[in-house]
Design a protein around this motif. Structure first.
Motif, short mmCIF file in Angstrom:
data_model
loop_
_atom_site.label_atom_id
_atom_site.label_comp_id
_atom_site.label_asym_id
_atom_site.label_seq_id
_atom_site.Cartn_x
_atom_site.Cartn_y
_atom_site.Cartn_z
N ALA A 116 0.82 -1.21 0.00
CA ALA A 116 0.00 0.00 0.00
C ALA A 116 0.85 1.27 0.00
CB ALA A 116 -0.94 -0.01 1.21
N PHE A 117 1.99 1.22 0.70
CA PHE A 117 2.82 2.41 0.82
C PHE A 117 4.07 2.36 -0.06
CE2 PHE A 117 0.42 2.23 4.81
CZ PHE A 117 -0.14 3.51 4.81
N ASP A 118 4.18 1.27 -0.85
CA ASP A 118 5.28 1.13 -1.80
C ASP A 118 6.64 1.26 -1.11
OD1 ASP A 118 6.42 0.66 -4.27
OD2 ASP A 118 6.42 2.79 -4.85
N VAL A 119 6.78 0.53 0.00
CA VAL A 119 8.05 0.49 0.72
C VAL A 119 8.38 -0.97 1.00
CG1 VAL A 119 7.82 2.77 1.77
CG2 VAL A 119 6.91 0.76 2.95
N SER A 120 9.56 -1.22 1.53
CA SER A 120 9.97 -2.59 1.80
C SER A 120 9.29 -3.13 3.07
CB SER A 120 11.48 -2.67 1.98
OG SER A 120 11.87 -2.03 3.19
N VAL A 121 9.28 -4.46 3.18
CA VAL A 121 8.75 -5.10 4.38
C VAL A 121 9.55 -4.67 5.60
CG1 VAL A 121 8.53 -7.34 5.55
CG2 VAL A 121 7.73 -7.08 3.18
N MET A 122 10.85 -4.54 5.47
CA MET A 122 11.69 -4.11 6.59
C MET A 122 11.33 -2.70 7.06
SD MET A 122 13.41 -6.60 7.58
CE MET A 122 14.31 -5.65 8.80
N THR A 123 11.00 -1.83 6.12
CA THR A 123 10.58 -0.47 6.49
C THR A 123 9.29 -0.52 7.31
OG1 THR A 123 11.63 0.56 4.57
CG2 THR A 123 9.81 1.76 5.59
N ILE A 124 8.35 -1.36 6.88
CA ILE A 124 7.10 -1.51 7.63
C ILE A 124 7.37 -2.07 9.03
CG2 ILE A 124 4.89 -2.73 7.74
CD1 ILE A 124 4.94 -0.40 5.77
N HIS A 125 8.29 -3.03 9.12
CA HIS A 125 8.64 -3.57 10.45
C HIS A 125 9.20 -2.46 11.35
CE1 HIS A 125 7.84 -7.84 10.49
NE2 HIS A 125 8.33 -7.97 9.26
N ARG A 126 10.01 -1.59 10.79
CA ARG A 126 10.55 -0.48 11.59
C ARG A 126 9.42 0.47 12.01
NH1 ARG A 126 15.01 -1.02 7.98
NH2 ARG A 126 14.13 0.55 6.56
N ASP A 127 8.50 0.72 11.08
CA ASP A 127 7.35 1.57 11.42
C ASP A 127 6.53 0.97 12.55
OD1 ASP A 127 8.00 3.40 9.44
OD2 ASP A 127 6.60 2.55 7.96
N LEU A 128 6.26 -0.32 12.46
CA LEU A 128 5.47 -0.99 13.49
C LEU A 128 6.20 -1.02 14.83
CD1 LEU A 128 3.94 -3.99 11.49
CD2 LEU A 128 2.89 -1.77 12.01
N ASP A 129 7.52 -1.21 14.80
CA ASP A 129 8.31 -1.16 16.04
C ASP A 129 8.16 0.20 16.71
OD1 ASP A 129 9.24 -3.76 15.82
OD2 ASP A 129 11.09 -3.18 14.78
N GLU A 130 8.25 1.25 15.91
CA GLU A 130 8.13 2.61 16.45
C GLU A 130 6.74 2.85 17.02
OE1 GLU A 130 9.14 6.57 17.41
OE2 GLU A 130 10.39 4.85 16.87
N LEU A 131 5.72 2.44 16.29
CA LEU A 131 4.34 2.64 16.76
C LEU A 131 4.05 1.81 18.01
CD1 LEU A 131 2.60 2.62 13.26
CD2 LEU A 131 2.69 4.56 14.85
N GLN A 132 4.60 0.60 18.06
CA GLN A 132 4.41 -0.23 19.24
C GLN A 132 5.12 0.37 20.45
OE1 GLN A 132 4.30 -4.85 19.75
NE2 GLN A 132 6.45 -4.28 19.76
N SER A 133 6.30 0.91 20.27
CA SER A 133 7.05 1.49 21.38
C SER A 133 6.33 2.68 21.99
CB SER A 133 8.46 1.92 20.93
OG SER A 133 8.39 3.05 20.08
#
Length: 273
Positions: free
Chosen positions: A41-58
């Motif tokens: 959906a955001f045209d980024v890598s899976v690793m980028t999404i994982h970093r985003d989710l880590d930040e949101l979870q923190s």
């Protein structure tokens, strides 16, 4: 030479913030999202999404699970405020209606950062004059400027996922005050005790309990099926526990056997000992 504040680095940071906000909103709206679908959906890598989710979870906005992220609460995640506002709405209305029967004009009321407490706050302006003390920004915004409501907003460190002020400064401020009545809720009930997901929440709720003459716990039936990490107090530490009408009869009987001062919403008028 330092990167210009309006250069590529600043643009990338702004893009990441915007993407994470959209991810957060999507998780709350849908309840669960897959990492791969977010990457597409955001045209980024899976690793980028994982970093985003880590930040949101923190920051307490969501919970990472296998393959994606969810807004559903867990033993270590309380759930986004928006998600909690939508949950058990009818039960919260019942509990609030029962709770306000305990309110007398001229009294001072403490309300915690629970969405059940917010349902009580919505009904208080009609019962004034009252003094209302709360650390819940949603309740502050609701009651600010209301006639006959003397509002005391508790400051401290702001926790966006709770939309509330928590921490040592909040607890210290609470302990400098005194109220006639406290309305609060809990995340989970296990073996006759209240549990919450964060130590910061527990510390503030203990301060609220210590600073009120009467303590009233408002509990919808879903709390008995949930788990929490940090123990707050036994149900018997409250002057009254109000449950909604969908609470199973065997659960009600078990609570009364434990000596819990109990009232079932809709079964007459509650009374405090």
């Amino acid at each position: 030479m330092a990167e210009d504040a309006t250069g590529p680095a600043a643009s990338d940071a702004a893009g990441a913030r915007e993407r994470r906000e959209k991810i957060r909103q999507r998780v709350v709206d849908e309840g669960f999202v897959h990492v791969k679908s977010l990457a597409e959906a955001f045209d980024v890598s899976v690793m980028t999404i994982h970093r985003d989710l880590d930040e949101l979870q923190s920051n307490g906005w969501l919970r990472k699970v296998r393959g994606g992220a969810t807004a559903q609460p867990s033993a270590i995640y309380h759930g986004d405020v928006r998600h909690r506002l939508q949950a058990m709405a009818e039960a919260k209305r019942q509990l609030a209606q029962a709770a306000i029967e305990l309110v007398s004009p001229g009294s001072s009321i403490m309300i915690d950062e629970s969405t059940t407490g917010l349902a009580v706050a919505e009904l208080l302006p009609a019962l004034g004059p009252l003094t209302v003390i709360t650390n819940f920004l949603a309740a502050v915004n609701l009651l600010a400027g209301k006639p006959d409501i003397d509002l005391i907003a508790l400051g401290g460190a702001y926790y966006p996922a709770y939309d509330a002020f928590l921490g040592l400064r909040t607890s210290e401020t609470i302990r400098s005050l005194h109220a006639d009545l406290l309305f609060m809720s809990t995340t989970a009930i296990t073996n006759g005790h209240c549990y919450h997901q964060s130590q910061e929440t527990v510390a503030v709720k203990r301060a609220l309990m210590d600073s009120a003459d009467r303590r009233v716990l408002l509990v919808d039936h879903s709390k008995f099926a949930k788990n929490g990490l940090h123990q707050l107090a036994a149900l018997t530490a409250f002057d009254l526990v109000i449950v909604d009408s969908d609470t199973p009869a065997d659960q009600v009987a078990a609570l009364r056997t434990r000596g819990v001062p109990l009232h079932v919403a809709g079964s007459g008028s509650p009374t405090l000992p």
